[in-house]
Design a protein around this motif. Structure first.
Motif, PDB file in Angstrom:
ATOM      1  N   ARG A  33       0.833  -1.470   0.032  1.00 45.70           N
ATOM      2  CA  ARG A  33      -0.009   0.021   0.100  1.00 45.70           C
ATOM      3  C   ARG A  33       0.822   1.156  -0.030  1.00 45.70           C
ATOM      4  NH1 ARG A  33      -2.887  -2.949   3.446  1.00 45.70           N
ATOM      5  NH2 ARG A  33      -2.341  -1.601   5.326  1.00 45.70           N
ATOM      6  N   VAL A  37      -0.216   0.354  -4.100  1.00 48.51           N
ATOM      7  CA  VAL A  37      -1.485  -0.548  -4.214  1.00 48.51           C
ATOM      8  C   VAL A  37      -2.275  -0.218  -3.301  1.00 48.51           C
ATOM      9  CG1 VAL A  37      -2.189  -2.792  -4.498  1.00 48.51           C
ATOM     10  CG2 VAL A  37       0.458  -2.178  -5.167  1.00 48.51           C
ATOM     11  N   ALA A  38      -3.579   0.116  -3.930  1.00 48.37           N
ATOM     12  CA  ALA A  38      -4.454   0.624  -3.003  1.00 48.37           C
ATOM     13  C   ALA A  38      -5.413  -0.151  -1.825  1.00 48.37           C
ATOM     14  CB  ALA A  38      -5.863   1.331  -3.865  1.00 48.37           C
ATOM     15  N   ARG A  39      -5.730  -1.318  -2.304  1.00 49.19           N
ATOM     16  CA  ARG A  39      -6.241  -2.146  -1.199  1.00 49.19           C
ATOM     17  C   ARG A  39      -5.502  -3.548  -0.961  1.00 49.19           C
ATOM     18  NH1 ARG A  39     -11.905  -2.975  -3.456  1.00 49.19           N
ATOM     19  NH2 ARG A  39     -10.627  -3.956  -4.989  1.00 49.19           N
ATOM     20  N   ASP A  40      -5.977  -4.307   0.284  1.00 45.77           N
ATOM     21  CA  ASP A  40      -5.195  -5.301   0.503  1.00 45.77           C
ATOM     22  C   ASP A  40      -5.629  -6.493  -0.474  1.00 45.77           C
ATOM     23  OD1 ASP A  40      -4.132  -4.545   2.897  1.00 45.77           O
ATOM     24  OD2 ASP A  40      -5.472  -5.395   4.201  1.00 45.77           O
ATOM     25  N   GLU A  41      -6.991  -6.427  -0.849  1.00 43.18           N
ATOM     26  CA  GLU A  41      -7.459  -7.384  -1.970  1.00 43.18           C
ATOM     27  C   GLU A  41      -6.506  -7.185  -3.384  1.00 43.18           C
ATOM     28  OE1 GLU A  41      -9.561  -4.884  -0.605  1.00 43.18           O
ATOM     29  OE2 GLU A  41     -10.702  -6.451   0.848  1.00 43.18           O
ATOM     30  N   ASP A  42      -6.113  -6.033  -3.639  1.00 44.63           N
ATOM     31  CA  ASP A  42      -5.421  -5.813  -4.914  1.00 44.63           C
ATOM     32  C   ASP A  42      -4.011  -6.216  -4.429  1.00 44.63           C
ATOM     33  OD1 ASP A  42      -7.507  -4.350  -5.961  1.00 44.63           O
ATOM     34  OD2 ASP A  42      -6.660  -2.397  -5.406  1.00 44.63           O
ATOM     35  N   VAL A  43      -3.349  -6.239  -3.402  1.00 45.73           N
ATOM     36  CA  VAL A  43      -1.987  -6.740  -3.123  1.00 45.73           C
ATOM     37  C   VAL A  43      -2.244  -8.258  -3.174  1.00 45.73           C
ATOM     38  CG1 VAL A  43      -0.469  -7.189  -1.123  1.00 45.73           C
ATOM     39  CG2 VAL A  43      -1.452  -4.968  -1.716  1.00 45.73           C
ATOM     40  N   ALA A  45      -4.281  -9.970  -5.050  1.00 45.73           N
ATOM     41  CA  ALA A  45      -4.395 -10.324  -6.468  1.00 45.73           C
ATOM     42  C   ALA A  45      -3.073 -10.323  -7.246  1.00 45.73           C
ATOM     43  CB  ALA A  45      -5.442  -9.366  -7.100  1.00 45.73           C
ATOM     44  N   LEU A  46      -2.261  -9.243  -6.965  1.00 45.80           N
ATOM     45  CA  LEU A  46      -0.941  -8.995  -7.202  1.00 45.80           C
ATOM     46  C   LEU A  46      -0.224 -10.316  -6.975  1.00 45.80           C
ATOM     47  CD1 LEU A  46       1.338  -7.296  -9.015  1.00 45.80           C
ATOM     48  CD2 LEU A  46       1.493  -6.128  -7.010  1.00 45.80           C
TER      49      LEU A  46
END
Length: 77
Positions: A33, A37-43, A45-46
């Motif tokens: 973050r 990276v904006a959100r935990d879910e995006d982290v 997914a990455l």
């Protein structure tokens, strides 16, 4: 021109960097973050995407592979 053994060593090194970055992201989503990276879910997914790319390293387009590995190295510092 590198031999097959040398290419496998390069492949293993690239896979290791990509997998290490995926683990690093999972271990502390806050770091990602702070890196943008904006959100935990995006982290997460990455991290999953990096795991997938790591399994396909020998088959990645050379430019894509270089960008992924360079980005991972920058993330790890």
């Amino acid at each position: 021109m590198p031999r097959a053994r040398e290419w496998r060593a390069v492949d293993r090194a690239d896979v290791a960097v990509i997998r290490r970055t995926a683990a690093w992201l999972r271990d502390d989503p806050g770091r990602a973050r702070r890196a943008g990276v904006a959100r935990d879910e995006d982290v997460l997914a990455l991290a999953v995407l990096l795991d997938l790319l790591a399994t396909e390293v020998p088959h990645l387009d050379a430019a894509v592979r270089r960008e992924v590995v360079d980005a991972c190295r920058q993330a790890l510092g």
